[in-house]
Design a protein around this motif. Sequence first.
Motif, PDB file in Angstrom:
ATOM      1  N   LYS A  83       1.618   4.461  -2.542  1.00 30.34           N
ATOM      2  CA  LYS A  83       1.473   5.852  -2.096  1.00 30.34           C
ATOM      3  C   LYS A  83       2.729   6.661  -2.405  1.00 30.34           C
ATOM      4  N   SER A  84       3.893   6.035  -2.232  1.00 27.43           N
ATOM      5  CA  SER A  84       5.155   6.742  -2.504  1.00 27.43           C
ATOM      6  C   SER A  84       5.300   7.073  -3.985  1.00 27.43           C
ATOM      7  N   ASP A  92      -3.141   6.835  -4.807  1.00 34.29           N
ATOM      8  CA  ASP A  92      -3.980   6.900  -3.595  1.00 34.29           C
ATOM      9  C   ASP A  92      -3.346   7.715  -2.476  1.00 34.29           C
ATOM     10  N   SER A  93      -2.492   8.649  -2.811  1.00 40.73           N
ATOM     11  CA  SER A  93      -1.901   9.494  -1.758  1.00 40.73           C
ATOM     12  C   SER A  93      -2.740  10.757  -1.623  1.00 40.73           C
ATOM     13  N   THR A  94      -2.709  11.343  -0.450  1.00 37.84           N
ATOM     14  CA  THR A  94      -3.491  12.550  -0.191  1.00 37.84           C
ATOM     15  C   THR A  94      -2.553  13.727   0.001  1.00 37.84           C
ATOM     16  N   GLU A 123       0.826  -1.207   0.000  1.00 40.97           N
ATOM     17  CA  GLU A 123       0.000   0.000   0.000  1.00 40.97           C
ATOM     18  C   GLU A 123       0.859   1.255   0.000  1.00 40.97           C
ATOM     19  N   TYR A 124       1.877   1.277   0.862  1.00 43.42           N
ATOM     20  CA  TYR A 124       2.706   2.483   0.985  1.00 43.42           C
ATOM     21  C   TYR A 124       3.710   2.615  -0.149  1.00 43.42           C
ATOM     22  N   LEU A 131       5.526   9.435   5.001  1.00 41.57           N
ATOM     23  CA  LEU A 131       4.951   8.125   4.679  1.00 41.57           C
ATOM     24  C   LEU A 131       5.644   7.017   5.470  1.00 41.57           C
TER      25      LEU A 131
END
Length: 341
Positions: A316-317, A321-323, A312-313, A331
Amino acid sequence: MTAADIIKDLKAKKFKPVYLLHGEEPYYIDQIIHYMEDHILNDMEKGFNQTVLYGKDTDMATILNAAKRYPMMSDYQLIVVKEAQDLRWSKETEGSSKEAEFIQNYFEKPLDSTILVLGYKYANFDKRKKIFKSITKSGVVFQSDPVRDYKLAQWIEDLVKEMGAKIAPQASALMAEYLGADLSKISNEIEKLLLNISKETVIDTDLVQRNIGISKEYNVFELQKALASRNVLKCNQIINYFADNPKANPMVMVMANLNSYFSKILKYHYLQNKGDAAKELGVNPYFVKDYEAAARSYNLNKTFDIISLLREYDLKSKGVDSTGNVTDGELLKELLFKMIH
């Protein structure tokens, strides 16, 4: 044949008329070519009989016209084609044209007094080509494959031994984690390190950290140990250090390390015979106790959860799906909190 086998034959003056050195790992290709350039011909012979060409600056017809010449005042001439992957292989070497026929004929019956070396790096040569099959019969084909991550520490230990020194398992593992799978870089770092110590000195983690510029307290190796024991304070200290020094500790490297680490913990959980752990995990037996301790700290379900978190991360990196504009450091801190709680 291995690179060592080829160099052994070269030392014994057992030459072949064609060498195709290809593969994704350039280290061994460069090693063989450097030996050939330095040792096949003596200094007097090199002036007339040693030619170095580059794939992007030449073509196969030019190379083979040179290869068909006879040596001057020497038993052999050496032609080295570096970056041979840049040659126009498809257009010039396949088909029914006169040029393609000329090229194919040479590789089927190469001149014995010419040693033609094709350094085809960063990719595997197409084994379906007629030329490949011809070189296999008339010369030597060597494929240089990357060293797998789980074999890298052992490769480092073997290289250090070959250089006449010794290295502790922890130190080879630390080098493997921080230098990655670039064999040329690893070799250069080991050579520089050996200049500063005697051959009797065993290379330990302290020497590696001092000579290769790895933080002694805050590195991925120490993060693994802190995670294994669920030392929350130490984990946070290391992650904060990573966040403050992103260039020295890029997130992609940290994530790759953690994914490999927890994948091995997961594999350890499933082992029927824990006595085979070193072999099954592909680690030095010295480190088995660390995976045993980590498996006690993270049961099977928690290990699955952590591997899902890592995926998941990782996304994101990469902006999935990052905010907002979240930094890699933020992170990592968020990921660590979820891993150990």
